[in-house]
Scaffold this motif. Structure first.
Motif, PDB file in Angstrom:
ATOM      1  N   GLN A 198     -49.267 -28.030  51.614  1.00 57.86           N
ATOM      2  CA  GLN A 198     -49.273 -29.496  51.657  1.00 57.86           C
ATOM      3  C   GLN A 198     -48.558 -30.098  50.442  1.00 57.86           C
ATOM      4  OE1 GLN A 198     -53.214 -31.068  52.149  1.00 57.86           O
ATOM      5  NE2 GLN A 198     -52.572 -33.191  51.931  1.00 57.86           N
ATOM      6  N   PHE A 199     -48.677 -29.407  49.301  1.00 58.28           N
ATOM      7  CA  PHE A 199     -48.080 -29.875  48.053  1.00 58.28           C
ATOM      8  C   PHE A 199     -47.153 -28.775  47.521  1.00 58.28           C
ATOM      9  CE2 PHE A 199     -52.362 -31.757  48.310  1.00 58.28           C
ATOM     10  CZ  PHE A 199     -52.044 -33.108  48.286  1.00 58.28           C
ATOM     11  N   PRO A 200     -45.899 -28.759  47.947  1.00 60.11           N
ATOM     12  CA  PRO A 200     -44.986 -27.672  47.558  1.00 60.11           C
ATOM     13  C   PRO A 200     -44.858 -27.460  46.050  1.00 60.11           C
ATOM     14  CG  PRO A 200     -44.005 -28.983  49.306  1.00 60.11           C
ATOM     15  CD  PRO A 200     -45.254 -29.699  48.870  1.00 60.11           C
ATOM     16  N   ARG A 201     -45.123 -28.488  45.255  1.00 65.03           N
ATOM     17  CA  ARG A 201     -45.041 -28.328  43.790  1.00 65.03           C
ATOM     18  C   ARG A 201     -46.067 -27.316  43.271  1.00 65.03           C
ATOM     19  NH1 ARG A 201     -45.819 -33.945  41.265  1.00 65.03           N
ATOM     20  NH2 ARG A 201     -47.368 -34.011  42.902  1.00 65.03           N
ATOM     21  N   LEU A 202     -47.063 -26.967  44.095  1.00 66.57           N
ATOM     22  CA  LEU A 202     -48.065 -25.984  43.678  1.00 66.57           C
ATOM     23  C   LEU A 202     -47.591 -24.543  43.841  1.00 66.57           C
ATOM     24  CD1 LEU A 202     -51.397 -27.537  44.999  1.00 66.57           C
ATOM     25  CD2 LEU A 202     -50.667 -27.260  42.635  1.00 66.57           C
ATOM     26  N   ASN A 203     -46.484 -24.332  44.542  1.00 63.59           N
ATOM     27  CA  ASN A 203     -45.960 -22.969  44.666  1.00 63.59           C
ATOM     28  C   ASN A 203     -45.652 -22.432  43.280  1.00 63.59           C
ATOM     29  OD1 ASN A 203     -45.920 -22.400  47.508  1.00 63.59           O
ATOM     30  ND2 ASN A 203     -44.364 -24.002  47.681  1.00 63.59           N
ATOM     31  N   GLY A 204     -46.240 -21.313  42.936  1.00 65.13           N
ATOM     32  CA  GLY A 204     -46.088 -20.736  41.605  1.00 65.13           C
ATOM     33  C   GLY A 204     -47.012 -21.359  40.574  1.00 65.13           C
ATOM     34  N   GLY A 205     -47.898 -22.261  41.016  1.00 61.97           N
ATOM     35  CA  GLY A 205     -48.829 -22.926  40.104  1.00 61.97           C
ATOM     36  C   GLY A 205     -49.971 -22.013  39.698  1.00 61.97           C
ATOM     37  N   LYS A 206     -50.908 -22.584  38.951  1.00 64.09           N
ATOM     38  CA  LYS A 206     -52.052 -21.798  38.504  1.00 64.09           C
ATOM     39  C   LYS A 206     -53.331 -22.620  38.613  1.00 64.09           C
ATOM     40  CE  LYS A 206     -51.690 -22.913  33.581  1.00 64.09           C
ATOM     41  NZ  LYS A 206     -51.646 -22.360  32.234  1.00 64.09           N
TER      42      LYS A 206
END
Length: 70
Positions: A38-46
């Motif tokens: 839903q929130f692509p900016r979280l790909n690779g997030g922590k």
């Protein structure tokens, strides 16, 4: 003396928004992957270690910065 058991509700916070727990049996990292759709900016997030607020346990999601490599 009676003992009260408090059950904490998990919430996941990203960019100032509280997101509900999609499945309490999921690990926080799996919830991050769930919300990354839903929130692509979280790909690779922590996931940041949780804090308690009232009767909620809050896990914060942080998006990966350009300098993060792992």
């Amino acid at each position: 003396m009676a003992v009260a058991i408090l059950t904490l509700t998990r919430l996941f916070r990203f960019s100032g928004r509280d997101l509900p727990d999609p499945d309490p049996s999921m690990q926080p990292q799996d919830v991050l992957k769930h919300y990354a759709r839903q929130f692509p900016r979280l790909n690779g997030g922590k996931v940041v270690d949780p804090i308690n607020e009232g009767d909620s346990q809050i896990y914060e999601f942080r998006q990966a910065s350009f300098g993060d490599r792992g």
